[in-house]
Motif scaffolding. Structure first.
Motif, mmCIF file in Angstrom:
data_model
loop_
_atom_site.group_PDB
_atom_site.id
_atom_site.type_symbol
_atom_site.label_atom_id
_atom_site.label_comp_id
_atom_site.label_asym_id
_atom_site.label_seq_id
_atom_site.Cartn_x
_atom_site.Cartn_y
_atom_site.Cartn_z
ATOM 1 N N UNK A 1 -0.492 12.163 1.544
ATOM 2 C CA UNK A 1 -0.460 13.377 2.087
ATOM 3 C C UNK A 1 0.819 13.947 2.758
ATOM 4 N N UNK A 2 1.609 12.804 3.615
ATOM 5 C CA UNK A 2 2.824 13.136 4.104
ATOM 6 C C UNK A 2 3.868 13.272 3.112
ATOM 7 N N UNK B 1 0.800 -1.447 0.099
ATOM 8 C CA UNK B 1 0.033 -0.057 -0.054
ATOM 9 C C UNK B 1 1.028 1.107 0.146
ATOM 10 N N UNK B 2 1.844 1.363 0.741
ATOM 11 C CA UNK B 2 2.937 2.433 0.909
ATOM 12 C C UNK B 2 3.514 2.818 -0.449
ATOM 13 N N UNK C 1 -5.090 4.539 4.834
ATOM 14 C CA UNK C 1 -3.404 4.343 4.964
ATOM 15 C C UNK C 1 -2.936 5.104 3.695
ATOM 16 N N UNK C 2 -3.429 4.931 2.633
ATOM 17 C CA UNK C 2 -2.811 5.457 1.307
ATOM 18 C C UNK C 2 -2.948 6.813 1.389
ATOM 19 N N UNK D 1 -1.681 8.062 12.528
ATOM 20 C CA UNK D 1 -1.650 6.687 12.704
ATOM 21 C C UNK D 1 -2.649 6.061 11.586
ATOM 22 N N UNK D 2 -2.424 4.966 11.219
ATOM 23 C CA UNK D 2 -3.569 4.176 10.415
ATOM 24 C C UNK D 2 -3.511 2.728 10.582
ATOM 25 N N UNK D 3 -3.990 1.794 9.705
ATOM 26 C CA UNK D 3 -4.040 0.601 9.801
ATOM 27 C C UNK D 3 -4.108 -0.133 8.545
#
Lengths: 394, 294
Positions: free
Chosen positions: B192-193, B28-29, B186-187, B177-179
């Motif tokens: 955004x980051x 996903x990352x 998450x994505x 924080x995400x899961x």
């Protein structure tokens, strides 16, 4: 034009590093390395040096930062001492294993305990087996030249290993000598920009720092082989330096009045100057003595050392450090270099100068005197602790 | 037309366990960060299962050095890019051991120096790579191989370290924080980051079937339950803006989460009721503190 100025050893190192145009510098302060990194940060602040200078949160991080920057293809530099070098140890193993050509100054200072900031070689000796090339310098001019040569050596595609220039803390970093500072244009000619063989680059994605299932022996073998190649390369680079700058600072060893010497002292670093002075005095009295300076401790020039000492009767080795439970590291290596040879000279192992205790002309004369006695009795002590103060032992 | 959905920069054939939450997080990352990225990882599960020599699964440049230095190595990567005038996303993907414990100092340094780096911690709540030892990310009362439940112990006796709060205390640009159970969440957060300059911290809850003791088909379900009970709040804080929290319609009792995992099985015993209550309290506090209830 080159210029000669009287300057502190640390500033001479900073001048050399500046001339090499490192793209990334990362450092963490520790005495007696501080003046080097302070001066470099001043150059950056004054726009005399365009390096990206990262003020690390520890020596461990400083080494890790130059690990990352070197892997991204940037010429990278750091410096440390003592505890700081020990804190870098884990990174230095990985850096050498990943074949990253970082240059660092190992400003020699003893390690705790007891804590003190006095110089000896205990810190860099602890890094002996990391795969980092170690070159010990005698004086400030040599420190200057060796740093410039170190980048060329580290970044050579046949070598690709970190290079540490080891210089005695205080004795070399905080004293003043006339230093010849070379012209930038000539340094640029001698040391063109770093061309990495591999690097982190999205255009060509490569994996650094793989998990090794079965490849460890081959990785170690290749590192060792690169060290062997460095023996020739160090000399070629010193020759090239001489061609461009006119002065020779290099080689694996330097023999001083060793040709006909019966007694040869072996040592590393700034103590060589004191020994040379003593040798000159004793030569005028007709004594056949000489001194062998070991410049590159890793790779260890065993063959070259044997060729220089083979006709001597006794070799007195001065270690400014100790492998507790074994003895002086340099002496151990010298013995190993001679062990399979026919009629090798005796080896007399002296531990001196630990924790900054002074090694002066009288100390050297004492060692030579004991060497002469050993030749008469044909017996050498296994290990001799020079000038141990008995009152502390009781 | 290339659709980003099809971009898979983690090659198949890596060595993750079936049902591995961290492997799901990786895909996903990478889908979001894309090819113009350099990834640095600490020693850990991800490093081990993606990087066997000659069989790397990484289709972006990737560097591993040691356990405790991924933030410092990435700082060097970023410094080198800046020195060379090159651009790439610099992303750290390290586990909770390498983040909460051994790598905390290097991470703090990286945050403080304001490097342009996205630090992503995949949090499987213990040292899974070495055999499920307790980390400071392990939740209260979970049994691990070094915090085993026994006559004198109910598992881990300390609370989970609040690393997002530590990141916020560094005044970083973005904390989330995400899961893996919420892939879109998450994505979006990763996307955004990487669009924000400066240091960012994202903590991804990545259930581990082997370490926690549940069936490998239940990884996503376990991640969902962690969020739905309020034990793992999902939020984001962009510097200068209000915290945004993922709301839960009807929070579930913690028991539902605990009953499904071997690491909490010892709590079913009668004398452990108080511990169960304590865990429910943690959830209730989270629900209140973060305003999780819809």
């Amino acid at each position: 034009m080159s210029r000669t100025a009287v300057m502190e050893g640390s500033f001479a190192v900073a001048e050399a590093v500046k001339a090499c145009r490192p793209e990334v510098i990362a450092a963490y302060p520790i005495s007696p390395q501080t003046h080097i990194i302070e001066e470099l940060s001043k150059y950056v602040a004054d726009n005399e040096l365009s390096s990206k200078y990262v003020r690390a949160d520890s020596e461990f991080s400083a080494a890790s930062i130059v690990y990352g920057s070197s892997g991204t293809g940037a010429r990278s530099y750091t410096a440390s001492s003592s505890q700081g070098l020990l804190l870098m140890t884990e990174v230095l193993y990985a850096m050498a294993g990943t074949r990253l050509p970082v240059v660092l100054t190992g400003v020699n200072r003893t390690v705790s305990a007891p804590i003190t900031i006095q110089p000896d070689h205990q810190d860099t000796m602890a890094l002996r087996d990391t795969g980092v090339i170690q070159i010990y310098v005698e004086n400030i001019q040599e420190a200057y030249a060796t740093h410039i040569q170190a980048f060329k050596l580290a970044e050579d595609h046949d070598i690709l290993l970190p290079v540490m220039v080891c210089m005695d803390g205080w004795i070399l970093t905080h004293t003043f000598e006339p230093v010849k500072i070379e012209e930038q244009e000539l340094v640029d000619k001698f040391l063109p920009p770093f061309v990495p063989k591999y690097r982190l680059d999205p255009k060509n994605p490569l994996t650094y720092g793989s998990y090794g299932d079965d490849e460890v022996p081959e990785f170690r073998y290749m590192m060792h082989f690169a060290m062997e190649k460095a023996k020739t390369k160090i000399q070629l680079i010193a020759e090239e330096y001489k061609e461009i700058f006119g002065d020779y600072f290099g080689g694996l060893t330097e023999a001083y009045k060793c040709e006909d010497a019966e007694i040869i002292l072996v040592a590393m670093g700034s103590v060589i100057g004191t020994i040379k002075e003593t040798i000159d005095q004793l030569r005028s009295e007709g004594k056949k003595v000489g001194v062998l300076k070991v410049r590159t401790y890793r790779p260890f020039p065993a063959e070259e050392i044997f060729e220089i000492v083979k006709n001597a009767k006794i070799v007195a080795v001065i270690d400014k450090s100790i492998s507790v439970g074994q003895g002086g590291q340099l002496a151990t290596d010298i013995k190993a270099a001679l062990i399979n040879k026919k009629t090798p000279p005796l080896v007399y192992s002296c531990i001196a100068g630990m924790g900054g205790r002074e090694v002066n002309i009288n100390t050297v004369k004492y060692i030579i005197n004991k060497s002469e006695n050993s030749l008469i009795t044909n017996q050498v002590p296994d290990i001799d602790y020079i000038e141990i103060k008995r009152q502390y032992l009781e | 037309m290339v659709t980003t959905e099809k971009l898979n920069l983690l090659a198949p054939g890596h060595r993750a366990c079936p049902g591995c939450g961290a492997a799901i997080a990786l895909r996903q990352i990478l889908r979001v960060v894309g090819r113009e990225t350099i990834v640095v990882s600490a020693t850990g599960c991800v490093e081990t299962f993606t990087s066997p020599y000659g069989q790397s699964a990484w289709e972006v440049p990737w560097m591993h050095s040691l356990f405790e230095n991924s933030a410092a190595v990435a700082s060097g990567v970023e410094a080198a890019l800046e020195a060379k005038g090159e651009k790439a996303n610099v992303v750290i993907i390290s586990g909770d051991g390498g983040t909460f414990d051994i790598g905390m100092g290097a991470m703090s340094g990286m945050f403080e120096r304001k490097h342009n780096i996205t630090y992503i911690c995949y949090d499987n709540e213990a040292y899974m790579n070495t055999g499920v030892q307790r980390s400071s990310a392990t939740p209260y009362a979970a049994t691990t191989t070094t915090s085993p439940a026994g006559k004198n112990s109910y598992g881990k006796m300390e609370f989970k370290k609040d690393v997002p709060a530590i990141a916020l205390a560094h005044d970083v640009e973005y904390v989330a924080t995400t899961s893996i159970a919420y892939p879109q969440d998450l994505m979006n957060k990763v996307k955004k980051a990487i669009g924000i300059k400066g240091p960012k911290y994202i903590q991804i809850h990545t259930p581990c079937c082997i370490g926690w003791g549940f069936d490998s088909s239940q990884t996503i379900a376990m991640g969902k339950l962690a969020a739905e009970t309020g034990l793992v709040p999902l939020f984001e804080v962009e510097k200068g803006k209000q915290m945004v929290v993922r709301k839960i319609k009807n929070t579930k009792p913690i028991q539902e989460y605990l009953n499904k995992q071997n690491r909490f099985r010892h709590l079913a015993k009668e004398d452990k009721e108080k511990i169960m209550e304590k865990l429910q309290e943690i959830c209730n506090d989270n629900v209140k503190r973060f305003g999780i209830s819809e």
